[in-house]
Write an enzyme that holds these catalytic residues in place. Structure first.
Site, mmCIF file in Angstrom:
data_model
loop_
_atom_site.group_PDB
_atom_site.id
_atom_site.type_symbol
_atom_site.label_atom_id
_atom_site.label_comp_id
_atom_site.label_asym_id
_atom_site.label_seq_id
_atom_site.Cartn_x
_atom_site.Cartn_y
_atom_site.Cartn_z
ATOM 1 C CE1 TYR A 116 -32.182 -4.280 22.771
ATOM 2 C CE2 TYR A 116 -31.712 -4.249 25.117
ATOM 3 C CZ TYR A 116 -31.647 -3.652 23.880
ATOM 4 O OH TYR A 116 -31.042 -2.437 23.740
ATOM 5 C CE LYS B 52 -10.665 -13.742 47.695
ATOM 6 N NZ LYS B 52 -10.067 -15.089 47.719
#
Ligand SMILES: *Cc1c(COP(=O)(O)O)cnc(C)c1O
Length: 354
Positions: free
Chosen positions: A250, A33
């Site tokens: 950042y 999956k």
């Protein structure tokens, strides 16, 4: 070409599937999956095709992808159908279908499959997420076993805490299921990867290994002989000399405590590398272990090159054989499952089995 890359070792995948099947005994559905936990479902299923007894996916759309990719083996829909029409589509593709709630039985009653469909009845043995009530197991089994639309009935349940070796709840779930199944003549499927690896006394006719196929051990300690399948890698794209006090990236989360060299790596959270990692997260540059410094950006991240023999172009492993995905997940506050499923944008390169 941007060097960010997921290198997928299909020989390792085969090794891990064979190990899962051997440890459990009986048969094993390879759980593919979520695009084979981010590894590429069609390629992985083809690589396992001659070994695997079948495959398991979450939903019809994933099964359709496998059938369109040429996979002919049995495929189980772990969440079953979401509407009546999906029973017919499952029938047309020859799928096996989980039933975990009463509404799905009503949808079965409302559909007209051309052939009888193999059904896996999922029971709630204590996880309290999906599953029919255990008290109704004998009656529901008899009902489906007598239904001409149903080819065969397999019983299943799922563990909530099998990755906790000290926790008794797994044993209790198993005992509840066993008691409810008393005298019911049907094969059963219980174990996920953690059940297979951590609970040798708990077995069934079918195993459902997922994460262990991809070489990430769900149990603490990691000593089961699994081989990592994905190496998430890239290269140093620039090198910078910092002075003491220079901030990086950042928010200036990292500030150089002294003059130091850092490397810029083409890998970011848009590739699936977790932004949540703190300074110090492990990374391997040209075979040498070092650390991430500064916040992970969308397309780039920065690594400490002090004492590291590396330059522009040097290879970087974010996870794989040298840094395990479990280790990165731990410092990011998540699990390997989530990191692997999230890998995207990078180039996928498959290494065929030897
Ligand atoms: C995803 C899933 C599995 C596989 O679990 P792993 O922990 O990855 O081994 C097994 N059974 C069911 C019902 C699942 O949804």
């Amino acid at each position: 070409m941007r060097p960010a890359k997921a290198l997928i070792d299909l020989g390792a995948l085969r090794h891990n599937y064979a190990l899962a099947r051997r440890l459990h005994g009986g048969k094993a559905l390879a759980v593919v999956k979520a695009n084979a936990y981010g590894h590429g479902a069609v390629v992985c299923a083809h690589a396992l095709a001659d070994l695997a007894d079948g495959f398991a996916v979450a939903c019809l759309e994933e099964a359709e992808g496998l059938r369109a990719g040429g996979i002919t083996a049995p495929i189980l829909l772990l969440e079953g159908v979401f509407e009546v029409s999906e029973w017919a589509r499952a029938d047309a593709l020859g799928l096996w279908v989980v039933v975990h709630q009463a509404e799905q039985l009503e949808m079965l009653a409302a559909c007209r499959p051309k052939r009888p469909i193999p059904v896996w009845m999922k029971f709630n043995s204590g996880m309290n997420r999906a599953g029919l009530p255990l008290a109704r197991l004998p009656a529901l089994h008899a009902q489906l076993a007598g239904d001409p639309k149903v080819a065969s009935v397999t019983l299943m349940s799922h563990f909530a805490r099998a990755d906790e070796p000290e926790c008794d709840e797994t044993r209790r779930q198993f005992e509840r299921l066993r008691a409810a199944m008393e005298g019911v003549p049907a094969p059963v499927s219980i174990c996920n990867s953690a059940g297979i690896l951590g609970w040798p006394g708990i077995r069934g006719d079918w195993a459902r290994p997922g994460i262990m196929l991809y070489g990430a051990d769900p149990m603490p300690g990691e000593g089961h002989g699994l081989r990592p399948v994905m190496q998430l890698g890239s290269r140093i794209m620039a090198v910078r000399q910092l002075s003491a006090g220079d901030p990086v990236g950042y928010g200036a989360r990292f500030v150089a405590p002294r003059p130091m060299r850092i490397g810029l790596v083409a890998m970011g959270y848009a590739d699936g590398y977790p932004r949540a990692v703190p300074d110090g997260a492990p990374v391997v540059v040209a075979g040498q272990r070092t650390r991430i410094v500064g916040r992970v950006s969308m397309d780039m991240l920065t690594v400490d090159l002090e004492g590291i023999d590396a330059d522009v172009g040097s290879p970087v492993e974010l996870w794989g054989g040298a840094v395990s995905v479990n280790e990165v997940a731990a410092v990011a506050g998540t699990i390997a499952y989530e990191l692997l499923c999230n890998v995207k944008r990078v180039a996928f390169e498959y290494v065929q089995p030897a």
